[in-house]
Scaffold this active site. Structure first.
Site, PDB file in Angstrom:
ATOM      1  N   ASP A 155     -10.756   2.267  -3.051  1.00 36.32           N
ATOM      2  CA  ASP A 155     -11.270   1.984  -1.703  1.00 36.32           C
ATOM      3  C   ASP A 155     -12.787   2.039  -1.672  1.00 36.32           C
ATOM      4  O   ASP A 155     -13.400   1.732  -0.652  1.00 36.32           O
ATOM      5  CB  ASP A 155     -10.711   3.004  -0.703  1.00 36.32           C
ATOM      6  N   ASP A 186       0.833  -1.202   0.000  1.00 33.92           N
ATOM      7  CA  ASP A 186       0.000   0.000   0.000  1.00 33.92           C
ATOM      8  C   ASP A 186       0.874   1.260   0.000  1.00 33.92           C
ATOM      9  O   ASP A 186       2.088   1.196   0.287  1.00 33.92           O
ATOM     10  CB  ASP A 186      -0.894  -0.046   1.258  1.00 33.92           C
TER      11      ASP A 186
END
Ligand code: DGJ
Length: 722
Positions: free
Chosen positions: A536, A467
């Site tokens: 997301d 990430d």
């Protein structure tokens, strides 16, 4: 005419060179790209990019050029790699500053060298200054994509001083003349990635860029151009993309005379690079494609290229994963992960990924990043017991990491405050309470490799989700200098270095690229990772738009998509389980919900849908994709996949909201064999390819109300194929 075939006794050349006229022809199955090298003039001019043409004609085709006057550059838009210097007023692909502060470049052609049957290098050098540059063209086998990149070399000695590369593009791609041009690209932001936009290209310069040090959510490094009259399955389309994961810039320019071209390269304005004597810089690759068969075929051809030449393990099927983020957020513990793992395994998940919160003092997003040892309160025995349990349950074990970041509240930052991007007299801006570690520095990438390798080995980790949750600020080299912003491109190279080492040291390791959702999706990172997290935003309705934009360039087989809880935590929308599954089945299916709260009925339905996904997975992940109905253009959205050598067809249909209106016509499928017969695997209904293509697939009954969806599986009846 003296032609130099690239491989006299091998397979047919995809690159040919006619020495006498200086003409180079790059050939794919349905495209020709032609350039002409003029040694006397020191130019490499563009002749043609479009329909296939024979070399015999190419050698005598004229260069299309605008009329010359004292206000116009005659070759603007028709050179293969325009430099700043002489009567050139378009966007340069190369702009330099020599040690004496001067910029104009005068080029000389050195040579044209064929390397095998698929690669040609045109070498140029400055007439008097210490700089050489090589234009590389490659035509990879079996597809329609062309690859270009450029190498810059400082050819002088210390007496010449340094050369500053101000612009150092991978390629300039000239397009043919058309009365008008339309530009397609995607834009967006966090949780709203990949919004496809098609708009007329104005005369002037249109810039898409990232100044963030990573690929970015705001734009993605590709553009498609057409004359404004192409559709999903018809008309000429040109696609240009860049395999870069740091800051980048793509400039599409259109001249008043109707000429268009695209410059694609790493680095935004001001992100300059210094070459010392002997230094070399190789740009990332720019990919480009021309097709006469519309946007759909353009996407499919790029997907084929990414699968054949870019993805590390294209032959594999990506597993159904479970990820803990939306279920437990930072509150991960060994116990709650075990409970989730048991439920995930019972549903049929094949990979269990522990997300953020497992390490250091990571109680929320304010602390712990950088301290990559298990959180003492949550994993007092370390990660290994959980990893063992996950393996015992028959799943692979995955771990979330964010190696490029640090919280100020961490032992790492207290020990190495100078490792972050910062400038001595500037405030180091925190975003999400975190700072960026400077991965352009070898000692920092070595540190990252050290703990990553240990963590992977000690816990038998099979998968990492890598990430990256903030953009660069104060990104200059602390020692200053004219190229202080080089970190905007060199940081990403540091990330590549770490990923490449991990892959070679742990050949079984699979990697997901994530940057707060889709902030690092590009053909460069896809050469080193197996799948990407596009957003997301896990709302299944919003995802239809995101997936539509994502799929313009990237195949479904790399697109992670999770089924999460309803109402969706981000949008509050309530969506039936089946619709959520059908949405996520359009890519690499994952589950991101709190399974401990699901009812037995929901768990049973989920297990059934996961089994269906495993059945259609080879078609979705490895097949060809046809966008039948785009989101937002009517009540229905539909995507068709054709796989297993054309023997299987999957159609996903969604109706996000219901409204009274005309009945929907049958869905006309694509890519089928007309005389073959196809049987619906669930209803037993059977039709010929001609009917499914010409009349269409009768729409299955959709449940009443909002968020209705359906899945159709067809199999070609054996013996009916051509
Ligand atoms: C952003 C990612 O996109 C999410 O999936 C999750 O991993 C969080 N970061 C964790 O901090």
């Amino acid at each position: 005419m003296v032609t130099v075939p690239a491989s006299p006794s091998g397979p047919p050349s995809r690159v040919e060179f006619d020495e006498a006229s200086g003409t180079v022809l790059l050939r794919t199955a349905d495209t020709a790209y032609i350039l002409r090298v003029d040694r006397e003039e020191g130019t490499v001019r563009h002749i043609h990019w479009g329909a296939p043409l024979p070399l015999a004609d190419a050698v005598s085709l004229p260069v299309w050029a605008d009329h010359a006057d004292s206000f116009a550059g005659r070759w603007d838009g028709v050179e293969e790699f325009p430099v700043e210097g002489g009567a050139r007023f378009g966007v340069p692909a190369m702009e330099v500053r020599f040690a004496d502060g001067s910029s104009p470049v005068e080029a000389r052609v050195e040579d044209v060298v064929l390397r095998g049957g698929d690669h040609v290098v045109v070498s140029l050098r400055e007439r008097t200054r210490p700089l050489a540059w090589r234009l590389h063209y490659r035509v990879p086998a079996g597809g329609g994509v062309l690859e270009r990149w450029t190498e810059f070399v400082h050819t002088g000695t210390a007496d010449d001083g340094d050369v500053l590369l101000v612009r150092y593009a991978s390629a300039h791609w000239p397009l043919p003349q058309r009365p008008g041009w339309r530009l397609s690209s995607v834009h967006g932001g966090w949780s709203a990635e990949c919004r496809l936009e098609r708009t007329g290209l104005p005369v002037g310069e249109t810039v898409l860029s990232s100044r963030r040090g990573h690929t970015g959510h705001a734009a993605n490094p590709w553009v498609a151009l057409d004359a404004g009259d192409s559709g999903e399955e018809q008309g000429e389309v040109w696609v240009i993309a860049l395999a870069a994961s740091g800051s980048w810039r793509i400039t599409a320019q259109r001249t008043a005379a109707g000429r268009a071209s695209v410059v694609a390269g790493e680095g935004h304005e001001g992100a300059e690079l210094r070459l010392e004597p002997g230094d070399r810089h190789r740009t990332p690759t720019s990919l480009a494609l021309h097709t006469a068969h519309g946007f759909g075929e353009a996407s499919r051809a790029v997907h084929r290229h990414l699968r054949a030449h870019v993805l590390p393990h294209p032959e594999e099927l990506r597993p159904v994963l479970y990820n803990s983020w939306e279920a437990t957020s930072f509150e991960v513990t060994e116990d709650n992960q075990r409970a989730l793992a048991r439920r995930a395994a019972a549903l049929g998940a094949e990979l269990f990924v522990v997300d953020d919160g497992w390490f250091g003092g990571r109680d929320d997003d304010r602390s712990g990043l950088g301290d990559w040892t298990p959180h003492p309160g949550r994993f007092p025995r370390g990660l290994r017991p959980l990893a063992d349990e996950v393996h015992r349950l028959g799943m692979a074990f995955g771990v979330w990491v964010e190696p490029e970041m640090v919280n100020a509240d961490s032992d790492l930052y207290r020990l190495h405050p100078d490792w972050v991007l910062h400038l001595p007299d500037r405030t180091a801006t925190e975003l999400r309470h975190q700072l960026v570690l400077d991965f352009s520095r070898q000692e920092i990438t070595e540190w990252a490799l050290g703990w990553l390798e240990q963590m992977i080995a000690e816990n038998e980790v099979d998968f990492i989700k890598w990430d990256f949750n903030r953009s660069f600020t104060e990104a200059g080299a602390r020692e200053g200098g004219p190229d202080a912003k080089r970190v905007h491109i060199q940081h990403a190279r540091g990330v590549y270095r770490v990923l490449d080492r991990l892959r070679s040291d742990f050949p079984h390791l699979r990697i997901e690229s994530c940057a707060g959702g889709g902030g690092r999706v590009d053909p460069g990172i896809l050469g080193r990772t197996d799948q990407v997290w596009p957003s997301d935003n896990t709302d299944a309705v919003d995802r239809l738009t995101i997936h539509h934009g994502f799929g313009q360039l990237y195949p479904a087989g790399v697109m992670s998509a999770w089924v999460t809880d309803s109402p969706n935590p981000l949008t509050g929308r309530t969506v039936p389980l089946r619709f959520r599954f059908h949405g996520a089945m359009a890519g690499v299916l994952g589950i991101g919900a709190d399974l401990t709260r699901w009812t037995d009925t929901e768990l049973a339905e989920a297990a059934e849908l996961i089994a269906v996904y495993k059945d259609i997975r080879p078609v979705v992940q490895h097949g060809e994709q046809f966008r039948l109905l785009a989101p937002g253009q009517g009540p229905l959205t539909a995507v068709q996949y054709l796989g297993e050598e054309g023997a299987r067809v999957v159609v996903l249909i969604w109706r996000p909201s219901t409204a009274f209106g005309p009945a929907q016509p049958p869905l006309r499928l694509r890519g089928l064999q007309e005389q073959a017969r196809y049987r619906d695997e669930d209803t037993g209904g059977e039709w010929s390819g001609a009917t499914l293509t010409g009349f269409g697939l009768p729409l299955p009954d959709l449940p009443p109300g909002d968020c209705a969806s359906a899945l159709v599986r067809l199999r070609r009846v054996e013996g009916t194929e051509a």
